[in-house]
Design a protein around this motif. Structure first.
Motif, mmCIF file in Angstrom:
data_model
loop_
_atom_site.group_PDB
_atom_site.id
_atom_site.type_symbol
_atom_site.label_atom_id
_atom_site.label_comp_id
_atom_site.label_asym_id
_atom_site.label_seq_id
_atom_site.Cartn_x
_atom_site.Cartn_y
_atom_site.Cartn_z
ATOM 1 N N MET A 45 0.843 -1.187 0.000
ATOM 2 C CA MET A 45 0.000 0.000 0.000
ATOM 3 C C MET A 45 0.885 1.247 0.000
ATOM 4 S SD MET A 45 -2.846 -1.468 -0.076
ATOM 5 C CE MET A 45 -4.170 -0.391 0.350
ATOM 6 N N ASP A 46 0.573 2.210 -0.879
ATOM 7 C CA ASP A 46 1.321 3.461 -0.881
ATOM 8 C C ASP A 46 0.669 4.424 0.118
ATOM 9 O OD1 ASP A 46 -0.906 4.652 -2.114
ATOM 10 O OD2 ASP A 46 0.054 4.835 -4.069
ATOM 11 N N PRO A 47 1.265 5.605 0.339
ATOM 12 C CA PRO A 47 0.700 6.537 1.331
ATOM 13 C C PRO A 47 -0.757 6.934 1.060
ATOM 14 C CG PRO A 47 2.919 7.200 0.755
ATOM 15 C CD PRO A 47 2.547 6.086 -0.186
ATOM 16 N N ALA A 48 -1.190 6.855 -0.203
ATOM 17 C CA ALA A 48 -2.573 7.217 -0.534
ATOM 18 C C ALA A 48 -3.531 6.042 -0.322
ATOM 19 C CB ALA A 48 -2.650 7.692 -1.984
ATOM 20 N N GLY A 49 -3.005 4.865 0.080
ATOM 21 C CA GLY A 49 -3.854 3.697 0.302
ATOM 22 C C GLY A 49 -4.083 2.845 -0.929
ATOM 23 N N THR A 50 -3.296 3.084 -1.975
ATOM 24 C CA THR A 50 -3.403 2.314 -3.221
ATOM 25 C C THR A 50 -2.357 1.222 -3.233
ATOM 26 O OG1 THR A 50 -4.145 4.301 -4.395
ATOM 27 C CG2 THR A 50 -3.285 2.511 -5.746
ATOM 28 N N LEU A 51 -2.751 0.023 -3.623
ATOM 29 C CA LEU A 51 -1.791 -1.055 -3.770
ATOM 30 C C LEU A 51 -0.905 -0.738 -4.965
ATOM 31 C CD1 LEU A 51 -0.899 -3.849 -2.701
ATOM 32 C CD2 LEU A 51 -2.442 -4.856 -4.399
ATOM 33 N N ALA A 52 0.410 -0.626 -4.721
ATOM 34 C CA ALA A 52 1.344 -0.207 -5.763
ATOM 35 C C ALA A 52 2.563 -1.125 -5.786
ATOM 36 C CB ALA A 52 1.789 1.234 -5.524
ATOM 37 N N PHE A 53 3.164 -1.228 -6.965
ATOM 38 C CA PHE A 53 4.391 -2.009 -7.117
ATOM 39 C C PHE A 53 5.532 -1.307 -6.395
ATOM 40 C CE2 PHE A 53 1.986 -3.474 -10.816
ATOM 41 C CZ PHE A 53 2.211 -4.841 -10.772
#
Length: 188
Positions: A45-53
């Motif tokens: 999870m990135d700081p915005a709450g999106t699952l990211a590579f």
């Protein structure tokens, strides 16, 4: 799992798993999987709450002719087909249960079968899993000549992988149960 490399990665992960807890990311030794590194990725999870590579192997980037580091996990999927794979990935993290996805890599004209393995891992000792250690491999060996660049993946089928122990060559059982947090979702 049709690809023996997928099975080898799964076996490596399951041998790191202790007391029902997902392995720590620091326990994953790149040297142990060096011949498979081009096919591996990590997502969180990135700081915005999106699952990211967080990382994507060179073969994955070459297949799509783009870099995935920092990009949303949803970006690898066909725009109309990204919701379910993202939900599955979240389910892997929250349930600490690995999953195997049968996917097609498409350049818009040609499609090739791939397997995507999603394995939960932890970043800290005391926490539950918070990221994915994954692989994207052709469904069959030897590796097919894939028309590149692929534009997107589409989900064909998927299953949770269950069982307490694993040894190469022994079948893994699947469980397509629904996620408790995704009402109305029916297993494929």
């Amino acid at each position: 799992m049709r690809n023996q490399a997928s099975r080898a990665i799964f076996d490596y992960w399951i041998n790191l798993k202790r007391d029902g807890m997902a392995p720590l990311k620091t326990e994953i030794d790149p040297a142990a999987l060096r011949h498979l590194l081009p096919h591996l990725f990590m997502a969180a999870m990135d700081p915005a709450g999106t699952l990211a590579f967080r990382l994507a192997g060179t073969r994955i980037c070459e297949l799509f002719d783009r870099e995935f580091r920092g990009k949303p996990f949803a970006d690898v999927w066909q725009e109309t087909d990204h919701r379910q794979p993202v939900e599955i990935a979240h389910g892997v993290i929250h349930s600490q249960q690995p999953a195997l996805l049968d996917v097609l890599a498409s350049n818009g004209h040609f499609r090739h079968a791939y397997e995507m393995l999603l394995l939960p891992i932890r970043s800290v000792e005391t926490a539950a899993s918070d990221r994915i250690f994954g692989a994207l491999l052709p469904a069959v060996s030897p590796y097919p000549v894939t028309a590149t660049p692929a534009m997107f993946l589409t989900l064909e089928n998927w299953t949770f992988l269950t069982g307490g122990g694993s040894y190469f060559g022994v079948p893994v059982t699947g469980d397509r149960r629904s996620f408790s947090h995704t009402p109305g979702r029916s297993p494929s």
